[in-house]
Design a protein around this motif. Structure first.
Motif, PDB file in Angstrom:
ATOM      1  N   GLY A  14       0.807  -1.214   0.000  1.00  0.00           N
ATOM      2  CA  GLY A  14       0.000   0.000   0.000  1.00  0.00           C
ATOM      3  C   GLY A  14       0.837   1.260   0.000  1.00  0.00           C
ATOM      4  O   GLY A  14       0.581   2.201  -0.761  1.00  0.00           O
ATOM      5  N   ALA A  15       1.859   1.300   0.844  1.00  0.00           N
ATOM      6  CA  ALA A  15       2.709   2.488   0.911  1.00  0.00           C
ATOM      7  C   ALA A  15       3.416   2.721  -0.418  1.00  0.00           C
ATOM      8  O   ALA A  15       3.577   3.868  -0.856  1.00  0.00           O
ATOM      9  N   ASN A  16       3.810   1.647  -1.097  1.00  0.00           N
ATOM     10  CA  ASN A  16       4.538   1.808  -2.351  1.00  0.00           C
ATOM     11  C   ASN A  16       3.614   2.190  -3.503  1.00  0.00           C
ATOM     12  O   ASN A  16       3.978   3.014  -4.351  1.00  0.00           O
ATOM     13  N   VAL A  17       2.426   1.620  -3.562  1.00  0.00           N
ATOM     14  CA  VAL A  17       1.457   2.018  -4.589  1.00  0.00           C
ATOM     15  C   VAL A  17       1.142   3.503  -4.452  1.00  0.00           C
ATOM     16  O   VAL A  17       1.091   4.245  -5.444  1.00  0.00           O
ATOM     17  N   GLY A  18       0.947   3.950  -3.221  1.00  0.00           N
ATOM     18  CA  GLY A  18       0.688   5.366  -2.997  1.00  0.00           C
ATOM     19  C   GLY A  18       1.870   6.236  -3.360  1.00  0.00           C
ATOM     20  O   GLY A  18       1.706   7.312  -3.949  1.00  0.00           O
ATOM     21  N   LEU A  19       3.076   5.781  -3.038  1.00  0.00           N
ATOM     22  CA  LEU A  19       4.271   6.557  -3.347  1.00  0.00           C
ATOM     23  C   LEU A  19       4.417   6.775  -4.851  1.00  0.00           C
ATOM     24  O   LEU A  19       4.753   7.878  -5.304  1.00  0.00           O
ATOM     25  N   ILE A  20       4.156   5.738  -5.638  1.00  0.00           N
ATOM     26  CA  ILE A  20       4.279   5.861  -7.086  1.00  0.00           C
ATOM     27  C   ILE A  20       3.289   6.891  -7.618  1.00  0.00           C
ATOM     28  O   ILE A  20       3.628   7.759  -8.424  1.00  0.00           O
ATOM     29  N   ALA A  21       2.036   6.822  -7.162  1.00  0.00           N
ATOM     30  CA  ALA A  21       1.025   7.777  -7.621  1.00  0.00           C
ATOM     31  C   ALA A  21       1.370   9.195  -7.185  1.00  0.00           C
ATOM     32  O   ALA A  21       1.203  10.159  -7.951  1.00  0.00           O
ATOM     33  N   ILE A  22       1.866   9.344  -5.959  1.00  0.00           N
ATOM     34  CA  ILE A  22       2.195  10.664  -5.433  1.00  0.00           C
ATOM     35  C   ILE A  22       3.374  11.268  -6.187  1.00  0.00           C
ATOM     36  O   ILE A  22       3.347  12.436  -6.589  1.00  0.00           O
ATOM     37  N   GLN A  23       4.430  10.483  -6.383  1.00  0.00           N
ATOM     38  CA  GLN A  23       5.605  11.001  -7.094  1.00  0.00           C
ATOM     39  C   GLN A  23       5.276  11.329  -8.543  1.00  0.00           C
ATOM     40  O   GLN A  23       5.770  12.321  -9.096  1.00  0.00           O
ATOM     41  N   ARG A  24       4.436  10.521  -9.166  1.00  0.00           N
ATOM     42  CA  ARG A  24       4.041  10.808 -10.540  1.00  0.00           C
ATOM     43  C   ARG A  24       3.292  12.136 -10.623  1.00  0.00           C
ATOM     44  O   ARG A  24       3.590  12.984 -11.467  1.00  0.00           O
ATOM     45  N   SER A  25       2.319  12.326  -9.748  1.00  0.00           N
ATOM     46  CA  SER A  25       1.542  13.569  -9.775  1.00  0.00           C
ATOM     47  C   SER A  25       2.412  14.776  -9.439  1.00  0.00           C
ATOM     48  O   SER A  25       2.261  15.834 -10.039  1.00  0.00           O
ATOM     49  N   ALA A  26       3.319  14.608  -8.501  1.00  0.00           N
ATOM     50  CA  ALA A  26       4.194  15.718  -8.121  1.00  0.00           C
ATOM     51  C   ALA A  26       5.088  16.124  -9.286  1.00  0.00           C
ATOM     52  O   ALA A  26       5.232  17.311  -9.594  1.00  0.00           O
ATOM     53  N   GLY A  27       5.699  15.153  -9.965  1.00  0.00           N
ATOM     54  CA  GLY A  27       6.587  15.476 -11.068  1.00  0.00           C
ATOM     55  C   GLY A  27       5.873  16.103 -12.244  1.00  0.00           C
ATOM     56  O   GLY A  27       6.379  17.032 -12.876  1.00  0.00           O
ATOM     57  N   ARG A  28       4.669  15.637 -12.538  1.00  0.00           N
ATOM     58  CA  ARG A  28       3.921  16.163 -13.671  1.00  0.00           C
ATOM     59  C   ARG A  28       3.324  17.534 -13.381  1.00  0.00           C
ATOM     60  O   ARG A  28       2.865  18.228 -14.287  1.00  0.00           O
ATOM     61  N   SER A  29       3.304  17.921 -12.124  1.00  0.00           N
ATOM     62  CA  SER A  29       2.767  19.239 -11.779  1.00  0.00           C
ATOM     63  C   SER A  29       3.744  20.362 -12.101  1.00  0.00           C
ATOM     64  O   SER A  29       3.358  21.529 -12.125  1.00  0.00           O
TER      65      SER A  29
END
Length: 425
Positions: free
Chosen positions: A144-159
């Motif tokens: 769970g922590a890793n699935v969330g990390l991937i989504a969070i880092q993706r959204s942060a970088g694309r912002s």
């Protein structure tokens, strides 16, 4: 990939470029939450998931030891927190690429909450079922922590609209794991002493809900409708210019974290330092990491990713060369501070470069590939360090890792040219 409505942008050749679905994260606009709230929501989202995982990761081995299980069982339990993300990283990356932030985050919160719930049930039962539930809890929380990390880092970088903004955002986001590693274990420790393991797990069960609650502050993306080409796999990303070099550089620097956390307690024990002294030496390391990540946003406009990576690799090699030779706890703490500053500056540069090298529609897969390699490394390397340390001692571990990361400096040097070419393309 279709994007959400946004401001029209034009490329360097004057042609109209598709608006970024995440541009609202920084630009705001009508009906869009303020930029600060968006980034804060991503940080809080990671803290909620990571704190729950870190709390369970601290409590579950302790409970297993109190129930009389062996050290080998505890090692297996800890390994599962990193092994589960290896298996789910690539599907999680593709899920984020298809659906954006919100759906993967809900899955991440569900996995993490389920892990905490299984640990809670384990604290109320006995027998063989107790251990099985703890092992499943480790898988759930780690995944769970890793699935969330991937989504969070993706959204942060694309912002981010450029590399300077990416470095700033990833520096702020890099504070989340440090805070989470305080919130989760400290809260779990107090609750275990005050009420028992069940109370600690019940609190960890609530933390992922905070991540879901603040997710509404993050703008939604229009789901991707571009069909996935047949025969394309995540391993195709290895063939992108610079990707292999970047992942090798990231792996070398990540391994330095593992060497430090593994070798310092042994080095301190060999010299007769008390447990509290060893703890203080280890404790100043994350403080230095957090300090440099607080500083980077103010200097981001002056920094170039490849140059920072080269400097950090050379600096890390020098610190590792002298670390096993210093005689006092104070000098060891200074080495830990220097190492923390070097390694703390790395992650924002790595993530910014990763987003530059990767096609827009495959950021999630690229982050997942990075996550998978690092989690696999974190699962295997401690075992190798144990064998090597027993045979050769601790000092050769420092020197071997220092030589490897220093020798890898040429890879980081070539990243500068590759990143510039990718940005221009």
């Amino acid at each position: 990939m279709p994007d959400a409505p946004g401001r029209e942008q034009r490329g360097g050749d004057g042609r109209r470029a598709a608006p970024s679905p995440s541009a609202a994260l920084l630009e705001g606009g009508r009906g869009t939450p303020r930029p600060g709230a968006n980034i804060l929501a991503l940080i809080v989202g990671q803290i909620g998931l990571h704190s729950a995982m870190a709390g369970v990761r601290m409590a579950a081995p302790l409970q297993a030891l109190r129930e009389g299980y062996s050290a080998w069982t505890v090692g297996l339990l800890l390994a599962l927190f990193a092994a589960a993300p290896v298996l789910l990283a690539l599907p999680a990356g593709r899920l984020a690429d298809r659906h954006g932030y919100h759906k993967p985050l809900r899955y991440a919160a569900a996995f993490t909450a389920l892990g905490a719930l299984l640990a809670l049930v384990a604290s109320l039962v006995g027998g063989a079922l107790h251990l099985v539930l703890l092992l499943l809890a480790a898988c759930g929380c780690g995944a769970g922590a890793n699935v969330g990390l991937i989504a969070i880092q993706r959204s942060a970088g694309r912002s981010a609209r450029d590399s300077t903004a990416r470095v700033r955002i990833f520096s702020w986001l890099g504070l989340a794991p440090a805070l989470a590693n305080v919130v989760g274990p400290v809260a779990a420790g107090f609750l275990i002493d005050g009420a028992g393991f069940w109370a600690a797990y019940a609190f960890m069960l609530l933390l992922p809900l905070a991540s879901v609650a603040v997710a509404r502050k993050v703008p939604r993306e229009t789901p991707a409708r571009v069909p996935r080409p047949k025969g394309r796999t995540a391993w195709d990303l290895w063939r992108l210019p610079g990707m292999r070099r970047l992942l090798v550089v990231n792996w070398l620097l990540s391994a330095c974290w593992d060497v430090h956390s593994f070798a310092v307690p042994i080095l301190g024990h060999e010299r007769g330092f008390s447990a509290s002294t060893i703890g203080l030496v280890l404790g100043v390391f994350p403080l230095a990491v957090s300090g440099v990540r607080l500083l980077i946003p103010w200097l981001a406009h002056r920094l170039q990713e490849a140059q920072v990576l080269r400097g950090c690799m050379v600096g890390t090699a020098l610190v590792f060369a002298v670390y096993p030779l210093v005689p006092s706890p104070g000098l060891m703490a200074l080495c830990a501070v220097a190492l923390g500053m070097m390694l703390g500056a790395v992650q924002p540069m790595i993530m910014s470069t990763l987003h530059r090298l990767t096609p827009h529609e495959r950021h999630g897969e690229a982050i997942a590939l990075r996550s998978m390699t690092l989690n696999f490394s974190s699962t295997v390397l401690p075992l190798l360090f144990g064998v090597a340390g027993s045979a050769l001692g601790v000092a050769p571990l420092f020197w071997a890792m220092g030589g490897a990361v220093g020798g890898g400096n040429w890879l980081a040097r070539r990243l500068g040219t590759t990143s510039s070419e990718a940005e221009a393309a």
